[in-house]
Design a protein around this motif. Sequence first.
Motif, PDB file in Angstrom:
ATOM      1  N   GLY A   8       2.336  -0.128  10.186  1.00 43.39           N
ATOM      2  CA  GLY A   8       1.923  -0.160   8.788  1.00 43.39           C
ATOM      3  C   GLY A   8       0.584  -0.864   8.592  1.00 43.39           C
ATOM      4  O   GLY A   8      -0.141  -0.588   7.635  1.00 43.39           O
ATOM      5  N   THR A   9       0.227  -1.773   9.509  1.00 40.11           N
ATOM      6  CA  THR A   9      -1.034  -2.497   9.351  1.00 40.11           C
ATOM      7  C   THR A   9      -2.067  -2.153  10.423  1.00 40.11           C
ATOM      8  O   THR A   9      -3.256  -2.199  10.163  1.00 40.11           O
ATOM      9  CB  THR A   9      -0.810  -4.033   9.371  1.00 40.11           C
ATOM     10  OG1 THR A   9      -0.108  -4.370  10.573  1.00 40.11           O
ATOM     11  CG2 THR A   9       0.016  -4.483   8.187  1.00 40.11           C
ATOM     12  N   THR A  29      -4.708   0.281  10.262  1.00 39.58           N
ATOM     13  CA  THR A  29      -4.231   1.603   9.866  1.00 39.58           C
ATOM     14  C   THR A  29      -4.907   1.998   8.557  1.00 39.58           C
ATOM     15  O   THR A  29      -4.882   1.230   7.592  1.00 39.58           O
ATOM     16  CB  THR A  29      -2.693   1.566   9.639  1.00 39.58           C
ATOM     17  OG1 THR A  29      -2.088   0.914  10.745  1.00 39.58           O
ATOM     18  CG2 THR A  29      -2.117   2.960   9.498  1.00 39.58           C
ATOM     19  N   LEU A  31      -4.813   3.803   5.278  1.00 37.00           N
ATOM     20  CA  LEU A  31      -3.667   4.275   4.493  1.00 37.00           C
ATOM     21  C   LEU A  31      -4.063   5.199   3.339  1.00 37.00           C
ATOM     22  O   LEU A  31      -3.210   5.647   2.576  1.00 37.00           O
ATOM     23  CB  LEU A  31      -2.880   3.071   3.952  1.00 37.00           C
ATOM     24  CG  LEU A  31      -2.242   2.174   5.026  1.00 37.00           C
ATOM     25  CD1 LEU A  31      -1.704   0.896   4.421  1.00 37.00           C
ATOM     26  CD2 LEU A  31      -1.127   2.912   5.769  1.00 37.00           C
ATOM     27  N   SER A  64       8.563   6.190  11.289  1.00 37.81           N
ATOM     28  CA  SER A  64       8.933   7.312  10.417  1.00 37.81           C
ATOM     29  C   SER A  64      10.105   8.059  11.034  1.00 37.81           C
ATOM     30  O   SER A  64      10.396   7.899  12.210  1.00 37.81           O
ATOM     31  CB  SER A  64       7.765   8.308  10.310  1.00 37.81           C
ATOM     32  OG  SER A  64       6.531   7.651  10.154  1.00 37.81           O
ATOM     33  N   SER A  76       8.232   9.195   5.782  1.00 38.61           N
ATOM     34  CA  SER A  76       7.460   8.052   6.239  1.00 38.61           C
ATOM     35  C   SER A  76       7.212   7.193   5.006  1.00 38.61           C
ATOM     36  O   SER A  76       6.534   7.606   4.080  1.00 38.61           O
ATOM     37  CB  SER A  76       6.147   8.565   6.825  1.00 38.61           C
ATOM     38  OG  SER A  76       5.436   7.505   7.390  1.00 38.61           O
ATOM     39  N   ASN A  78       6.005   3.820   4.608  1.00 38.71           N
ATOM     40  CA  ASN A  78       4.853   2.931   4.415  1.00 38.71           C
ATOM     41  C   ASN A  78       3.507   3.520   4.800  1.00 38.71           C
ATOM     42  O   ASN A  78       2.479   2.935   4.503  1.00 38.71           O
ATOM     43  CB  ASN A  78       5.067   1.634   5.204  1.00 38.71           C
ATOM     44  CG  ASN A  78       6.302   0.903   4.721  1.00 38.71           C
ATOM     45  OD1 ASN A  78       6.526   0.801   3.517  1.00 38.71           O
ATOM     46  ND2 ASN A  78       7.123   0.446   5.638  1.00 38.71           N
ATOM     47  N   ILE A  79       3.505   4.646   5.494  1.00 38.86           N
ATOM     48  CA  ILE A  79       2.220   5.243   5.888  1.00 38.86           C
ATOM     49  C   ILE A  79       2.207   6.718   5.463  1.00 38.86           C
ATOM     50  O   ILE A  79       3.248   7.373   5.440  1.00 38.86           O
ATOM     51  CB  ILE A  79       1.939   5.087   7.405  1.00 38.86           C
ATOM     52  CG1 ILE A  79       3.082   5.672   8.234  1.00 38.86           C
ATOM     53  CG2 ILE A  79       1.714   3.634   7.788  1.00 38.86           C
ATOM     54  CD1 ILE A  79       2.764   5.704   9.708  1.00 38.86           C
TER      55      ILE A  79
END
Length: 322
Positions: A8-9, A29, A31, A64, A76, A78-79
């Motif tokens: 996520g980061t 990442t 986003l 995911s 998925s 958070n992304i």
Amino acid sequence: MLGVDVGGTKVAVAALNGLDVVARAERPTVLTSSSALLDGLEQTAREVIAQSAEPIAVGVGVPSQIEYDTGRVETSVNIPLTGVALREELGRRFGVPVFVDNDANVAALAEARLLSCDELVMLTLGTGVGGGVVTGGRIFRGANGLGAELGHFTLMPDGPPCPGNCPNSGCIEAYCSGQALERDATELARDKPGSRLAAALDKDGRVSGRELVTAAEEGDSDAGLLLGRFARMLGVAIAGYVNVFQPERVVIGGGLSRASHLFLDRAVQEAGARALPALYRRVEISLAQGGPDAGVIGAGLLAEHEIRNTETATQAPTQGTA
Ligand SMILES: [Zn+2]
């Protein structure tokens, strides 16, 4: 092999020779959109390839749900990858075979290899509860690759709503996740003005997991009570996995495992009191070994397994898979 760990980061990429990291790079990442995320991933990978060699195959772990055969991202949270045909898209970009799996599954594969063990259950305790099962040395995925969602097994039918993207109540994730701990700490703090936890309420009126852990380390009895409950539920969950899978190893990873001194002994004790003795005698419960590179290593191992299986299938079709 190239291993890619999409978080996520950050997106981490490593060139691997078995378990050895030959070259690695990471960057935040992106986003904003799925194509921007994939552009960032490709750039990071090109950087690593420039320092090593063109890969034979690429393995990718993503947080995911993945339909494994097609490598399409089902959901998925958070992304921005929902609905993306990730395997096809990355295959086009890299021009070599690409294999995509859930990040918890590839982490479990890395642990199994690090521990030289073919039967393993891994629980990843973080914001949510993830997990993976390795059996016969291979990742267990169910019919379409969506299986082994270990965090969404029910412990209490009328328990708290699951904080994940899940319609259920009383799942393991509703008790043994960072979100569950923060929920309980916040509730207790609001009910008990003047307590150590009430003093830890932040400007949004929440107690963070970090504050709860600090309070428990300082010997605060409320925080100790909450972590005791967490440990008990974790032990109940572990006993269930031991009974179902009869693993040689159960490993606990994820961000919350850094606070394992506050819950692991108690969880192991609880599991031992509940699991079937013949199975429990043969299992070892420990912390995950992989560290920060477990994600990229597991993704590389996934690609290695798949390429080896393809070669075996082509060369010796009558002998089955190795
Ligand atoms: Zn759930």
